[in-house]
Design a protein around this motif. Structure first.
Motif, PDB file in Angstrom:
ATOM      1  N   THR A  33       0.861  -1.188   0.000  1.00 43.69           N
ATOM      2  CA  THR A  33       0.000   0.000   0.000  1.00 43.69           C
ATOM      3  C   THR A  33       0.892   1.232   0.000  1.00 43.69           C
ATOM      4  O   THR A  33       2.071   1.157   0.353  1.00 43.69           O
ATOM      5  CB  THR A  33      -0.904   0.035   1.248  1.00 43.69           C
ATOM      6  N   MET A  36      -1.691   6.116   2.197  1.00 47.82           N
ATOM      7  CA  MET A  36      -2.951   5.775   2.869  1.00 47.82           C
ATOM      8  C   MET A  36      -3.612   7.011   3.485  1.00 47.82           C
ATOM      9  O   MET A  36      -4.821   7.054   3.669  1.00 47.82           O
ATOM     10  CB  MET A  36      -2.693   4.714   3.933  1.00 47.82           C
ATOM     11  N   GLY A  62     -12.041   0.562   0.776  1.00 48.04           N
ATOM     12  CA  GLY A  62     -10.864   0.694   1.606  1.00 48.04           C
ATOM     13  C   GLY A  62     -11.148   0.849   3.075  1.00 48.04           C
ATOM     14  O   GLY A  62     -12.144   0.361   3.619  1.00 48.04           O
ATOM     15  N   PHE A  64      -8.642   1.008   6.894  1.00 45.24           N
ATOM     16  CA  PHE A  64      -7.601   0.155   7.474  1.00 45.24           C
ATOM     17  C   PHE A  64      -8.131  -1.229   7.846  1.00 45.24           C
ATOM     18  O   PHE A  64      -7.403  -2.213   7.798  1.00 45.24           O
ATOM     19  CB  PHE A  64      -6.986   0.843   8.699  1.00 45.24           C
ATOM     20  N   ARG A  66     -10.269  -3.071   6.212  1.00 44.99           N
ATOM     21  CA  ARG A  66     -10.272  -3.945   5.026  1.00 44.99           C
ATOM     22  C   ARG A  66      -8.851  -4.308   4.621  1.00 44.99           C
ATOM     23  O   ARG A  66      -8.601  -5.446   4.198  1.00 44.99           O
ATOM     24  CB  ARG A  66     -11.017  -3.252   3.882  1.00 44.99           C
ATOM     25  N   VAL A  67      -7.940  -3.365   4.745  1.00 43.59           N
ATOM     26  CA  VAL A  67      -6.536  -3.699   4.469  1.00 43.59           C
ATOM     27  C   VAL A  67      -6.070  -4.801   5.420  1.00 43.59           C
ATOM     28  O   VAL A  67      -5.438  -5.780   5.010  1.00 43.59           O
ATOM     29  CB  VAL A  67      -5.628  -2.462   4.605  1.00 43.59           C
ATOM     30  N   TYR A  82       4.516  -7.868   3.237  1.00 43.37           N
ATOM     31  CA  TYR A  82       3.629  -6.707   3.107  1.00 43.37           C
ATOM     32  C   TYR A  82       4.436  -5.443   3.389  1.00 43.37           C
ATOM     33  O   TYR A  82       5.044  -5.291   4.450  1.00 43.37           O
ATOM     34  CB  TYR A  82       2.445  -6.817   4.067  1.00 43.37           C
ATOM     35  N   ASN A  84       4.724  -0.960   3.006  1.00 39.46           N
ATOM     36  CA  ASN A  84       3.980   0.290   2.954  1.00 39.46           C
ATOM     37  C   ASN A  84       4.889   1.393   2.425  1.00 39.46           C
ATOM     38  O   ASN A  84       5.997   1.591   2.939  1.00 39.46           O
ATOM     39  CB  ASN A  84       3.454   0.651   4.353  1.00 39.46           C
ATOM     40  N   LEU A 110      -1.789  -3.814  11.384  1.00 39.81           N
ATOM     41  CA  LEU A 110      -1.563  -4.294  10.018  1.00 39.81           C
ATOM     42  C   LEU A 110      -0.238  -5.039   9.905  1.00 39.81           C
ATOM     43  O   LEU A 110      -0.071  -5.897   9.047  1.00 39.81           O
ATOM     44  CB  LEU A 110      -1.565  -3.117   9.037  1.00 39.81           C
ATOM     45  N   THR A 284      -6.098   3.855   0.578  1.00 36.38           N
ATOM     46  CA  THR A 284      -6.485   2.488   0.976  1.00 36.38           C
ATOM     47  C   THR A 284      -7.504   1.847   0.038  1.00 36.38           C
ATOM     48  O   THR A 284      -8.071   0.805   0.370  1.00 36.38           O
ATOM     49  CB  THR A 284      -7.029   2.423   2.426  1.00 36.38           C
ATOM     50  N   LEU A 287      -5.196  -2.716  -2.697  1.00 36.58           N
ATOM     51  CA  LEU A 287      -4.039  -3.395  -2.115  1.00 36.58           C
ATOM     52  C   LEU A 287      -3.241  -3.993  -3.257  1.00 36.58           C
ATOM     53  O   LEU A 287      -3.755  -4.828  -4.022  1.00 36.58           O
ATOM     54  CB  LEU A 287      -4.490  -4.493  -1.151  1.00 36.58           C
ATOM     55  N   LEU A 310     -10.523  -3.000  -2.674  1.00 36.86           N
ATOM     56  CA  LEU A 310     -10.999  -3.325  -1.328  1.00 36.86           C
ATOM     57  C   LEU A 310     -12.432  -2.815  -1.173  1.00 36.86           C
ATOM     58  O   LEU A 310     -12.692  -1.773  -0.578  1.00 36.86           O
ATOM     59  CB  LEU A 310     -10.068  -2.710  -0.286  1.00 36.86           C
TER      60      LEU A 310
END
Length: 587
Positions: A33, A36, A62, A64, A66-67, A82, A84, A110, A284, A287, A310
């Motif tokens: 991501t 955000m 989106g 956070f 859902r992320v 993952y 960022n 996350l 967001t 993804l 998302l």
């Protein structure tokens, strides 16, 4: 020598595993991501606050929660990294109220393997960034910072140049970077920013010496710079970027965004090796998701992926929702506090306002002048001027959202916080007409940059930029509203005359490369209201607004090259005809 049959089987099995590993290499999924911007809750299709009914109908994306769900489910299914790409700070009232503390709590949930520093991570100065770094449980990366003058940041354990992740007996290096002009985009600090490519190459050599076979550059410098990094950093295999909010996609996109390039975008190094460049839009909504396979020498064998939307099919993870709900009341209160009503769309879109005049930019710039007028009430009969500052200037990068009138047109305190999240102080500054014109020439130049954040929205000015002229000479006409007059009118700017101008603290401090302190006669003072307070007061006292585009800024675009192309074609046609005629004559 006779070996125990079971031992022979064990050796054979180990040999088989070794051979399989040599053949198959390493496979993992890379999720990412970027930008955000503290959109902890889902975001509406139009880019604003999402109402529950809209979300239920699938019109919001989106958040956070859902992320968190998408990353968690991917980790259950296989080997995942993952990452960022920065700018997790700033963008909603959530950040304005809770700053980096809540960002850190949610990012820990996350649990990225690494995060790059973005420019907005510096919005609250070194102390604001430091408090965030002290709370996070993952590495925050940037290899092109010089921190000798900032020992507090230099000592922060979570702030690193790079980190190494071990997956399936393979060492994967992640190197962070941030665009060097971050220095000009944030409040003054003693952090020095160096060239990204040189810093990345220096760091990747160290990683190779430690046995790292796969290297990912993770940063915040914009798509164009990411492609240069992919080309000019020989040890880098993948670039995961941010800052430009670039949407990359292969095939038919799942929502309204139009892809700028395929996902992944492939860049070839001078030796012909492919490098993947990735970015996943912003806020967001998506993804980034790509499945990768490398051999044991770190050579890429295959890749396949696309950003995933998302939407409502991905549920919001409960623990994220519960944390937000415990802190939501103050946000709800601001969202219920109406400060004004608009009958029209207030366009604060970053693209629109960085390319020319936008109606919300006009309105915000007007509110700056109004704030100064309120500080000089007096008696009308006792003064010869209506103000000492008839000009207001607002950098487009300081306007962070639009406001849709929707059904009621209500503008809330939360809306204003979203539009003006930086809470910038306002200053009166007195500069010469010559100095003012230089500042506006710089504004004209900012229109050509990747972000356009330094392009100025204006009040009290009518000007024309001619982009057929050379840089620094693009103002073809400029008139300013008079301050020392009983009835305001516009007159040509006199280079020798001095003008009162209202700007934000960001611009006064040299943000986006601007200069609003007169070198010969410096004179400036702080206003009582900041930018957000000025806009709220302006809305409250005007009650119902409908700002328009007024041709405050006219841009004369560069002449099309179609004439040149037509002349070239005519010339080629002429040459072809002459050649044909000569051929016929010879025959």
């Amino acid at each position: 020598m006779n070996l125990n049959p079971s031992f022979e089987c064990l050796l054979l099995g180990l040999l088989l595993l070794f051979l399989l590993r040599e053949v198959c290499g390493i496979k993992f999924t890379l999720l990412h991501t970027n930008d955000m911007h503290s959109w902890f809750d889902p975001r509406s299709e139009s880019g604003g606050k999402c109402l529950k009914a809209e979300d239920d109908r699938g019109h919001c994306f989106g958040g956070f929660g859902r992320v968190a769900t998408a990353v968690s489910e991917a980790r259950k299914a296989g080997s995942v990294i993952y990452l960022n790409g920065g700018d997790t700070f700033q963008g909603t009232p959530w950040y304005t109220i809770y700053k980096g503390t809540l960002v850190a709590q949610l990012m820990n949930m996350l649990s990225p393997d690494a995060m790059a520093l973005g420019s907005h991570e510096f919005d609250d100065g070194v102390d604001g960034l430091l408090s965030f770094l002290q709370l996070v449980k993952f590495p925050v990366l940037s290899c092109n910072l010089e921190l000798r003058k900032v020992p507090k940041l230099q000592a922060a354990q979570q702030l690193l140049r790079s980190t190494i992740i071990s997956k399936l007996q393979t060492m994967i290096g992640i190197v962070g970077y941030v665009r060097p002009d971050t220095k000009d985009r944030v409040q003054p600090n003693d952090v020095e920013f160096t060239n990204e490519i040189f810093a990345i190459n220096t760091e990747t050599k160290k990683l190779r010496e430690q046995g790292v076979t796969i290297i990912i550059a993770l940063g915040h410098a914009g798509f164009e710079r990411d492609k240069e990094i992919a080309r000019d950093c020989p040890d880098v295999d993948i670039v995961v970027g941010g800052q430009s909010h670039t949407f990359l996609y292969t095939g038919k996109p799942p929502s309204g965004e139009l892809p700028e390039d395929p996902y992944p975008t492939i860049i070839f190094k001078p030796d012909g090796i492919k490098v993947l460049v990735l970015q996943a839009y912003a806020f967001t909504k998506y993804l980034g998701w790509i499945d990768l396979e490398f051999d044991n020498g770190g050579n890429m064998l295959s890749f396949r992926g696309n950003p995933i939307l998302l939407d409502k099919s991905i549920h919001i993870r409960r623990d994220v929702q519960e944390l937000l709900d415990t802190k939501r009341k103050v946000i709800d209160d601001m969202e219920s506090h109406v400060v004004g009503t608009t009958m029209v769309y207030l366009n604060g879109d970053r693209t629109s306002c960085s390319l020319g005049e936008c109606n919300f930019g006009n309105f915000i710039a007007d509110s700056l002048v109004y704030a100064r007028v309120l500080e000089q009430p007096g008696q009308a009969g006792q003064r010869k001027s209506w103000t000492d500052a008839a000009i207001g200037l607002m950098n487009s990068g300081g306007i962070r959202a639009s406001i849709d009138p929707s059904q009621t047109g209500a503008i809330t305190e939360a809306d204003v916080m979203t539009v003006l999240p930086f809470d910038s102080d306002l200053y009166y500054t007195r500069i010469s007409g010559n100095h003012l014109m230089k500042a506006l020439e710089h504004s004209a130049d900012q229109r050509d940059t990747e972000s356009g954040a330094g392009y100025l929205q204006v009040a009290g000015l009518h000007l024309t930029f001619n982009y057929n002229r050379s840089k620094g000479q693009r103002i073809s006409s400029i008139r300013a509203r008079c301050a020392h007059c009983q009835i305001p009118f516009y007159e040509s700017v006199d280079r020798e005359k001095y003008y009162g101008v209202i700007v934000t603290s960001f611009l006064l401090a040299g943000g986006d490369g601007h200069n609003f302190v007169d070198p010969d006669r410096p004179e400036f003072s702080k206003l009582l209201m900041n930018d957000r307070e000025a806009l709220i007061r302006y809305l409250q006292e005007h009650k119902i607004v409908y700002p328009e585009r007024e041709e405050r800024i006219i841009s004369v675009e560069k002449k099309s090259s179609c004439c040149s192309r037509i002349l070239a074609r005519l010339l080629l046609t002429y040459i072809y005809i002459m050649y044909s005629c000569m051929t016929v004559i010879r025959l």
